[in-house]
Design an enzyme around this catalytic site. Structure first.
Site, PDB file in Angstrom:
ATOM      1  N   SER B 146       0.835  -1.191   0.000  1.00 46.23           N
ATOM      2  CA  SER B 146       0.000   0.000   0.000  1.00 46.23           C
ATOM      3  C   SER B 146       0.882   1.258   0.000  1.00 46.23           C
ATOM      4  CB  SER B 146      -0.962  -0.042   1.198  1.00 46.23           C
ATOM      5  OG  SER B 146      -2.004   0.879   1.018  1.00 46.23           O
ATOM      6  N   ASP B 222      -9.862  -5.637  -3.827  1.00 46.61           N
ATOM      7  CA  ASP B 222      -9.313  -4.651  -2.883  1.00 46.61           C
ATOM      8  C   ASP B 222     -10.345  -3.540  -2.691  1.00 46.61           C
ATOM      9  OD1 ASP B 222      -7.767  -2.443  -1.775  1.00 46.61           O
ATOM     10  OD2 ASP B 222      -5.980  -3.558  -2.377  1.00 46.61           O
ATOM     11  N   HIS B 254      -7.357  -6.015   0.535  1.00 45.83           N
ATOM     12  CA  HIS B 254      -6.182  -5.195   0.867  1.00 45.83           C
ATOM     13  C   HIS B 254      -5.463  -5.679   2.125  1.00 45.83           C
ATOM     14  CE1 HIS B 254      -3.987  -1.538  -0.115  1.00 45.83           C
ATOM     15  NE2 HIS B 254      -4.000  -1.160   1.145  1.00 45.83           N
TER      16      HIS B 254
END
EC number: 3.1.2.12
Lengths: 277, 277
Positions: B146, B222, B254
């Site tokens: 991320s 996600d 995610h």
């Protein structure tokens, strides 16, 4: 039953679910990893019982078991370690009350109404799982860490035929002789020590043994060796000529880094037993 | 440098250390996994940069990377994601301030004095690591998740020759065009967008590419796809004819369950590059 979360994980699903427990008289939460194979039909089940202060979540996120469960096509169940909720009794100490159910049915005040973790793990949760998920309840193994290792060993020996294999990481091996045990067994079961015996893996091993293979890992640098008393159980296993492996691992402590380091071996050990039938 | 903890882990050691950072003007903490091979001499290094809200600890306990690093004889570094301490500025939002350093050198008030994560990761921490541990700083790879994927990609492309390989899990791929980026780049670097360009993996890829292999995994389920903008980076990689693999993984979200599911591939990918030389 309520779905709290479901995450794709190693080709399968890591779920978290809650349900109203009649046995514990409160809502209970558990984690369940289902490998990809569960889409095609029931898969074998490995229970993972956690230690003091843990919830359903710790091992699910830190033990690194899913990768191996996926490899072997085995489901993993991660129950909580005690009843939960505002009206559930608790204690200021980390090793009594919430997070410290010790896998017994409490008979004493104030614990008795909710702290029924033995019946929850032995009866209620298996029924719920078998009914709601693609699990083959004829093929179950059980493992656990610390207090959970105690739970795994005592459940396996008290329920002949239920589990095809049992393993443990640094189990509380002789609680009737330890401060991790005497305090809690007194609180939950009362002072009559005869009622403690079925909750002591060493005493059980001396009495009944286990009809299947056992695997135990213990870190030689575990900071809780005096409380765990692995020597008592290792001696009892050898004295009973019990089929099993006890490994003393140099340098390892009591942490999840220890559990993660050997979880591959444990899942493979259970897979051997679960797929042998 | 101060040792916070050291745990035996997969035959090596998972350590946590803190030190006074001159760059960030505060104490900083990092995790370091050293495989058994480090006892015999320097080993290659894989950096893992974490995402929003994380400390040094999240990936260290939840990504399941150590098992594969041990297999390949590679060290893992887990830096923190921001400066820390009572006198360090913060924001009520989870995506600004502490836990959200975005791997840039802040020039704006109130962030400028402490939020120097670029220099910390690019300069100060590598020097400290090379001096204190058996690490071969000529063989470094970098990955991240991320915001950390953003950090890994932008560091790798801005420092030619430093990293032999770069990978990312669900990176913030085009922050100058996203609410995960515009807000933070404005706060830390000011409104002059020309100064943002070196902190956007897609813009960098269009400009300079990377002299080595790239691996990116992105979950198709996600929940942050609109903020991550993987399509921009995937398109830029293809347009640039950059050596690399971009994998869209059906069903994955995610979470760390996504990271853990593919970390084996990433460590093996870096091992190929780190041992090729």
């Amino acid at each position: 039953m309520k779905t709290i979360s479901e995450n794709a994980c190693f080709g399968g699903t890591q779920g978290v679910y809650s349900h109203a427990s009649a046995v514990c008289q409160c809502d209970m939460t558990f984690g369940l990893f289902l490998p990809a194979e569960a889409k095609d039909g029931p898969v074998p089940v490995l229970w993972y019982l956690s230690g003091l202060t843990c919830t359903h979540e710790n091992a699910m996120t830190k033990a690194g078991a899913q990768v191996w469960a996926a490899e072997h096509g085995i489901a993993l169940v991660f129950p909580d370690t005690s009843p939960r909720g505002e009206d559930v009794a608790d204690d200021e100490a980390y090793d009594l009350g919430k997070g410290a159910g010790f896998y017994v049915n409490a008979t004493q005040t104030p614990w008795a109404p909710h702290f029924q973790m033995w019946d929850y793990i032995a009866e209620e949760l298996p029924k719920l799982l078998g009914k709601n998920f693609a699990l083959d309840m004829e093929r179950q193994g059980i493992t656990g860490h610390s207090m959970g290792g105690h739970g795994a060993l005592t459940l396996a020996m008290n329920l002949p035929g239920r589990f095809l294999s049992v393993s443990a990481f640094a189990p509380i091996a002789n609680p009737t002789a330890s401060d991790w045990g005497r305090k809690q067994l007194t609180a939950y079961l009362g002072e009559e020590t005869a009622k403690w015996a079925k909750h002591d893996a060493t005493l059980l091993m001396q009495e009944t043994d286990f009809d299947g293979p056992i695997l135990i890992d213990q870190g030689a640098s575990d900071q809780f060796l005096d409380l765990l008393m692995p020597e008592a159980l290792a001696g009892a296993i050898a004295a009973k000529r019990q089929q099993g492996t006890f490994r003393m691992q140099p340098g390892y402590d009591h942490s999840y880094f220890f559990v993660a380091s050997f979880i591959e071996d444990h899942v493979a050990f259970h897979a051997d037993a679960l797929y042998a039938g």
